[in-house]
Scaffold this active site. Structure first.
Site, PDB file in Angstrom:
ATOM      1  CD  GLU A 337       0.063  -1.426   3.143  1.00  0.00           C
ATOM      2  OE1 GLU A 337       0.108  -2.392   2.352  1.00  0.00           O
ATOM      3  OE2 GLU A 337       0.266  -1.543   4.362  1.00  0.00           O
ATOM      4  CG  HIS A 361      -6.058  -5.605   1.365  1.00  0.00           C
ATOM      5  ND1 HIS A 361      -6.545  -6.183   2.512  1.00  0.00           N
ATOM      6  CD2 HIS A 361      -4.763  -5.269   1.636  1.00  0.00           C
ATOM      7  CE1 HIS A 361      -5.585  -6.206   3.427  1.00  0.00           C
ATOM      8  NE2 HIS A 361      -4.487  -5.659   2.914  1.00  0.00           N
ATOM      9  CD  GLU A 362      -2.475  -3.756  -1.097  1.00  0.00           C
ATOM     10  OE1 GLU A 362      -1.952  -2.953  -0.308  1.00  0.00           O
ATOM     11  OE2 GLU A 362      -2.484  -4.981  -0.900  1.00  0.00           O
ATOM     12  CG  HIS A 365      -3.464  -1.040   3.576  1.00  0.00           C
ATOM     13  ND1 HIS A 365      -3.395  -1.230   4.937  1.00  0.00           N
ATOM     14  CD2 HIS A 365      -3.209  -2.249   3.014  1.00  0.00           C
ATOM     15  CE1 HIS A 365      -3.091  -2.497   5.191  1.00  0.00           C
ATOM     16  NE2 HIS A 365      -2.976  -3.135   4.041  1.00  0.00           N
ATOM     17  CD  GLU A 384      -2.066  -5.609   6.411  1.00  0.00           C
ATOM     18  OE1 GLU A 384      -3.101  -5.754   5.733  1.00  0.00           O
ATOM     19  OE2 GLU A 384      -1.062  -4.997   5.990  1.00  0.00           O
ATOM     20  CG  ASP A 446      10.260  -9.526   7.231  1.00  0.00           C
ATOM     21  OD1 ASP A 446       9.156  -8.990   7.011  1.00  0.00           O
ATOM     22  OD2 ASP A 446      11.325  -9.109   6.730  1.00  0.00           O
ATOM     23  CE1 TYR A 454      -2.744  -8.735   5.177  1.00  0.00           C
ATOM     24  CE2 TYR A 454      -1.403  -9.846   6.804  1.00  0.00           C
ATOM     25  CZ  TYR A 454      -1.507  -9.030   5.706  1.00  0.00           C
ATOM     26  OH  TYR A 454      -0.387  -8.500   5.139  1.00  0.00           O
TER      27      TYR A 454
HETATM   28  C1  LIG Z   1       1.685 -10.112  14.013  1.00  0.00           C
HETATM   29  C2  LIG Z   1       2.572  -9.869  12.899  1.00  0.00           C
HETATM   30  C3  LIG Z   1       3.722  -9.090  13.312  1.00  0.00           C
HETATM   31  C4  LIG Z   1       4.489  -8.465  12.516  1.00  0.00           C
HETATM   32  C5  LIG Z   1       4.330  -8.465  11.056  1.00  0.00           C
HETATM   33  C6  LIG Z   1       4.612  -7.134  10.487  1.00  0.00           C
HETATM   34  C7  LIG Z   1       5.050  -6.961   9.275  1.00  0.00           C
HETATM   35  C8  LIG Z   1       5.218  -8.122   8.437  1.00  0.00           C
HETATM   36  C9  LIG Z   1       6.167  -7.972   7.343  1.00  0.00           C
HETATM   37  O1  LIG Z   1       6.679  -9.230   7.020  1.00  0.00           O
HETATM   38  C10 LIG Z   1       5.678  -7.200   6.164  1.00  0.00           C
HETATM   39  C11 LIG Z   1       4.533  -7.432   5.564  1.00  0.00           C
HETATM   40  C12 LIG Z   1       4.155  -6.736   4.361  1.00  0.00           C
HETATM   41  C13 LIG Z   1       2.998  -7.004   3.776  1.00  0.00           C
HETATM   42  C14 LIG Z   1       2.575  -6.381   2.557  1.00  0.00           C
HETATM   43  C15 LIG Z   1       1.487  -6.734   1.913  1.00  0.00           C
HETATM   44  C16 LIG Z   1       0.569  -7.811   2.372  1.00  0.00           C
HETATM   45  O2  LIG Z   1      -0.640  -7.259   2.812  1.00  0.00           O
HETATM   46  C17 LIG Z   1       0.344  -8.835   1.299  1.00  0.00           C
HETATM   47  C18 LIG Z   1      -0.440 -10.002   1.754  1.00  0.00           C
HETATM   48  C19 LIG Z   1      -0.035 -11.284   1.108  1.00  0.00           C
HETATM   49  C20 LIG Z   1      -0.338 -11.368  -0.379  1.00  0.00           C
HETATM   50  O3  LIG Z   1      -1.465 -11.164  -0.784  1.00  0.00           O
HETATM   51  O4  LIG Z   1       0.569 -11.676  -1.146  1.00  0.00           O
HETATM   52 ZN   LIG Z   2      -2.737  -5.189   3.834  1.00  0.00          ZN
END
Ligand SMILES: CC/C=C\C/C=C\C[C@@H](O)/C=C/C=C/C=C\[C@@H](O)CCCC(=O)O
Ligand SMILES: [Zn+2]
Length: 683
Positions: A337, A361-362, A365, A384, A446, A454
């Site tokens: 996003e 979704h985006e 955000h 999320e 990560d 989500y």
């Molecule tokens: C409880 C989780 C704690 C920390 C996680 C925070 C960030 C996670 C990091 O790995 C980054 C995530 C970025 C996500 C970006 C986009 C997603 O919404 C895509 C979802 C998956 C997809 O559709 O491919």
């Molecule tokens: Zn998202």
């Protein structure tokens, strides 16, 4: 006591002494513009459990983990994933001047930081990861001394800028940092021409969420801090430079940008490639390489319609422009996003607009995440969970018939429930990483990422909505929430306090078991009574598939929407493996074998792995090698790992292809495949 138990206890003690006590004592009302509402009884026991889980299950090198935790002694009281101390002094604006060097794979230039001093300070502490700093200057051009702390893998270093005199609260600072990024910067992927569609020019893109911004600019890399930014970027003339900002003039090889809305560091984004664009609507364009541009323009043609539906629910879109950038296939997420410019995977180009929910979704955000932001990634569900919840509401609002709309919203939620159930079983139902609010002390965000924030988050909001009287009541609350926390960052306790105050006269809200929802692991305590009309046909078909005497034909699924097909395949993945003959019939008759829709193809290939169909392995490897969306690639690799006969081949395939992956994909896949950092491709 066993060695691992000792280490866990030691880690816990170190953490508690160095970090937690000072974290919980501080108040940060200036930054958050809200009183803090911490409850030690909630956080402390959880901390121990999370770490116990992490060190037992992630096969982390224990000594390295201890060193890491010790180094974290001076971490931010606001954010366990940042060294910076925004409660002392906070960045308000960043001016970037960067040159894109495709030869050396580096960005080189400077960042000028405008900082407000909030407490009396002698130093300014920032996050940096593998940045080569050549100088740091004060506003008058004088050189400033600085210390770059030890590089903690995946965390980066603490950058301490020593100020020649004490600065007192209320003063303003201007600091200029000249630096070069590392060719391996974790936020950047430098693609060779062969990895692009055009095959002639290289390409660069970034992914800063959660804590990779520190590898491309020195900053307070925590979503507790929001700043505006401007940028001037130089790149070879034939390239287009895009950022998460409003694009100004692009003269010869220099492009300017400005982002007047305050954003957290994880939303700084850049992409540089030979690109084209098409207009999608009055405030939207889609960008991609020329090979994808027509398909992209068709797939996302309804963007303005989604924006208007979103505004109806959430209020005016505040970021002026909403563009889309379709990235090369190695982009690791469905969508990201980045403000003014959502990044998307080309796997959305299904040719049937069936993945429009990702775009919705985006777009959502733009309110939840970008305008109202989680204070740190322990509260990622506020980004999320809210966004999924809004995405489904807006998706349903696009359907005219109100009964159909409710059915469709519930059907999407049931699909989400399946994904939640899979995520919970991957971590284990007792894992603290399946809590809605997680403890990230000593854990890289990560590593904590899953569908849990989500889907459990969205389900919690749906439960709250049902509890207080449905959408008529809850939609007003949502708008009040967005207004209250607009341009701010917040945590779960602030959300809870606001909701309880808003619904103080509503008796039903008093029955919410907050502790179970927020701080207990596993599946949610209550599952709403979803409308199952759209799943009935699927359930009936599953009975038929189970009956080996019944022959399968395309007629069975001819009236299915792509999402019903996805739902059906997902259910099959969760059931006992199909016999090979039945699998082949299903693949052929239902036209899922080789399907162009990646949501369908992905599930079909997992089914093949589940049935141990080695004739499909070539397709499986082609699938994971031809795109890098982690939502697909990680479960497929995990499935292959679980298939002992092909495990070695899967690892071999990963090692050969790792060099084409973005940092986060390689990092997480190594964990999925139980590989340590030393295991390399020897070819
Ligand atoms: C409880 C989780 C704690 C920390 C996680 C925070 C960030 C996670 C990091 O790995 C980054 C995530 C970025 C996500 C970006 C986009 C997603 O919404 C895509 C979802 C998956 C997809 O559709 O491919
Ligand atoms: Zn998202």
């Amino acid at each position: 006591m066993s060695l691992s138990a000792k280490v866990v206890t030691r880690v816990f003690q170190l953490n508690l002494r160095n970090n937690v006590s000072n974290i919980r004592q501080r108040t940060c009302s200036v930054i958050l513009q809200q009183p803090r509402h911490y409850s030690d009884t909630i956080f402390r026991p959880k901390l121990f459990n999370t770490k116990q889980y992490f060190y037992r299950n992630m096969s982390t090198n224990i000594a390295a983990a201890e060193r890491k935790i010790r180094a974290m002694g001076a971490l931010s009281p606001l954010d366990p994933s940042s060294f910076s101390r925004p409660e002392q002094a906070i960045i308000r604006h960043i001016s970037l001047n960067l040159n894109v060097d495709f030869e050396k794979h580096v960005l080189h230039g400077h960042a000028k930081l405008d900082v407000d001093v909030l407490e009396d300070i002698n130093s300014l502490i920032l996050d940096a990861s593998n940045l080569k700093i050549s100088s740091i200057e004060a506003d008058d051009g004088s050189k400033l001394q600085y210390k770059l702390g030890e590089h903690i893998p995946n965390m980066g270093s603490k950058l301490t800028i020593l100020l020649p005199k004490q600065h007192i609260a209320g003063e303003k600072l201007k600091i200029k940092i000249t630096y070069t990024t590392d060719p391996q910067a974790s936020a950047l992927q430098w693609l060779d021409p062969e990895q692009t569609s055009g095959k002639k020019h290289p390409y660069l893109f970034s992914q800063c969420q959660p804590i990779h911004a520190r590898s491309i600019l020195p900053c307070q890399d925590t979503p507790a801090v929001k700043f505006t930014y401007d940028a001037e970027v130089t790149a070879p003339e034939e390239f287009t430079v895009l950022m998460s900002a409003l694009r100004g003039e692009a003269r010869s090889n220099r492009t300017t940008f400005r982002q007047p809305m305050p954003l957290p560091s994880y939303l700084v984004a850049i992409a540089v490639g030979v690109l084209e664009s098409r207009t999608l609507g009055p405030r939207s364009r889609v960008w991609s390489e020329k090979e994808e541009i027509e398909r992209s323009a068709w797939e996302f043609a309804e963007t303005e319609k989604y924006l208007q539906a979103a505004e109806k629910l959430c209020g005016p879109y505040e970021w002026s422009e909403y563009d889309l950038l379709v990235l090369p296939p190695s982009f690791p997420y469905g969508g990201m996003e980045n403000p003014c410019l959502t990044f998307v995977t080309p796997t959305l180009l299904a040719g049937d607009r069936s993945q429009a929910d990702v775009i919705v979704h985006e777009i959502m955000h733009s309110w939840t995440g970008n305008l109202v932001t989680n204070r740190n990634f322990e509260h990622f569900w506020l980004n999320e969970g809210f966004t999924v919840f809004l995405e489904r509401k807006v998706g349903a609002s696009l359907i005219n018939d109100s009964v159909e709309a409710k059915r469709s919203r519930d059907f999407q939620s049931l699909l989400g429930l399946q994904e939640l159930s899979e995520a919970v079983s991957v971590f284990g139902a007792s894992s603290p990483l399946t809590n809605l609010v997680v403890d990230l002390n000593g854990i890289h965000p990560d590593d904590a990422f899953s569908r849990v924030p989500y889907e459990k988050g969205s389900l919690f909001l749906r439960y709250l909505e049902d509890q207080v009287g449905g959408p008529e009541v809850f939609d007003d609350f949502l708008r009040a929430y967005l207004t209250k926390f607009r341009k701010k960052s917040l945590d779960t306790e602030q959300f809870k306090a606001f909701l309880l105050e808003y619904f103080k006269d509503n008796q039903a809200i008093k029955q919410v078991d907050w502790d179970s929802w927020l701080h207990k692991s596993g599946m949610p305590p209550i599952i709403p009574d979803y409308d199952t009309t759209m799943t009935k046909a699927i359930s009936a078909l599953l009975v038929k598939i189970d009956d080996s005497n019944a022959s399968l034909s395309y007629e069975d699924v001819a009236n299915f929407t792509p999402h019903q097909m996805i739902h059906m395949l997902q259910q099959l993945i969760d059931r006992p493996a199909l016999p090979l003959e039945r699998l082949a019939a299903l693949g052929k008759e239902y036209k899922v074998n080789g399907n162009k829709n990646t949501e369908i193809l992905y599930r079909w290939l997992r089914l093949c792995i589940r049935s141990r169909d080695d004739t499909k392995l070539q397709d499986v490897f082609h699938f994971v090698n031809s795109q890098g969306r982690m939502k697909y690639v990680r479960p497929v690799y995990r499935d292959l790992y679980a298939w002992e006969d092909v495990r070695a081949r899967a690892i071999d395939n990963f090692l050969k292809n790792e060099k084409y992956m973005m940092h986060v994909s390689a990092y997480t896949l190594r964990k999925d495949l139980h590989l340590d950092e030393k295991t390399k491709n020897t070819e």
